[in-house]
Design a protein around this motif. Structure first.
Motif, PDB file in Angstrom:
ATOM      1  N   SER A  78      -2.936   2.540  -4.207  1.00  0.00           N
ATOM      2  CA  SER A  78      -3.363   3.773  -3.564  1.00  0.00           C
ATOM      3  C   SER A  78      -4.561   3.551  -2.673  1.00  0.00           C
ATOM      4  N   LYS A 120       5.019   5.306  -3.165  1.00  0.00           N
ATOM      5  CA  LYS A 120       3.937   5.984  -3.847  1.00  0.00           C
ATOM      6  C   LYS A 120       3.482   5.159  -5.043  1.00  0.00           C
ATOM      7  N   PRO A 121       2.244   5.336  -5.483  1.00  0.00           N
ATOM      8  CA  PRO A 121       1.785   4.603  -6.667  1.00  0.00           C
ATOM      9  C   PRO A 121       2.682   4.806  -7.880  1.00  0.00           C
ATOM     10  N   GLN A 136       0.829  -1.194   0.000  1.00  0.00           N
ATOM     11  CA  GLN A 136       0.000   0.000   0.000  1.00  0.00           C
ATOM     12  C   GLN A 136       0.868   1.250   0.000  1.00  0.00           C
ATOM     13  N   ALA A 137       0.313   2.325  -0.509  1.00  0.00           N
ATOM     14  CA  ALA A 137       1.017   3.598  -0.476  1.00  0.00           C
ATOM     15  C   ALA A 137       1.426   3.932   0.948  1.00  0.00           C
TER      16      ALA A 137
END
Length: 120
Positions: free
Chosen positions: A120, A86-87, A13-14
């Motif tokens: 995200s 981050k994505p 996950q972010a």
């Protein structure tokens, strides 16, 4: 004769973290510079981080402060500690090594890549 194998990729996950590893095997000679590159779908491969044999390192602006590259010369291992993911970090990450074959010859070796996906 020479092979690089990446591991440690996955889905996170972010804001999460991952640690990528790259193991060199075979007749690797002397390894000078090593680095991590990444390639997202539809985009060109880009340098993420690089490290010299003495431990000096440099990073792409997009990952500076979040990623840390390191190496274990004795074990012929390369690492990339990724934090605050981050994505846009989603990509296939490739290990690269430049080998000193002789005083005149160099050899560039690439790993097969490991997928990093940041949701995200």
């Amino acid at each position: 004769q020479v092979q690089l194998v990446e591991s440690g990729g996955g889905l996170v996950q972010a804001g999460g973290s991952l640690r990528l590893s790259c193991a060199a095997s075979g007749r690797t000679f002397q390894i000078n510079d090593m680095g991590w590159y990444r390639q997202a779908p539809g985009k060109q491969r880009e340098l993420v981080a690089a490290i010299g044999s003495g431990g000096n390192s440099n990073y792409a602006d997009s990952v500076k402060g979040r990623f840390t590259i390191s190496r274990d010369n004795a074990k012929k291992l390369l690492f990339l500690q990724m934090s605050s993911l981050k994505p846009e970090d989603t990509a296939v990450y490739y290990c690269h090594a430049r080998l000193v074959v002789s005083i005149e010859a160099r050899l560039d070796v690439w790993g097969q890549g490991t997928q990093v996906t940041v949701s995200s």
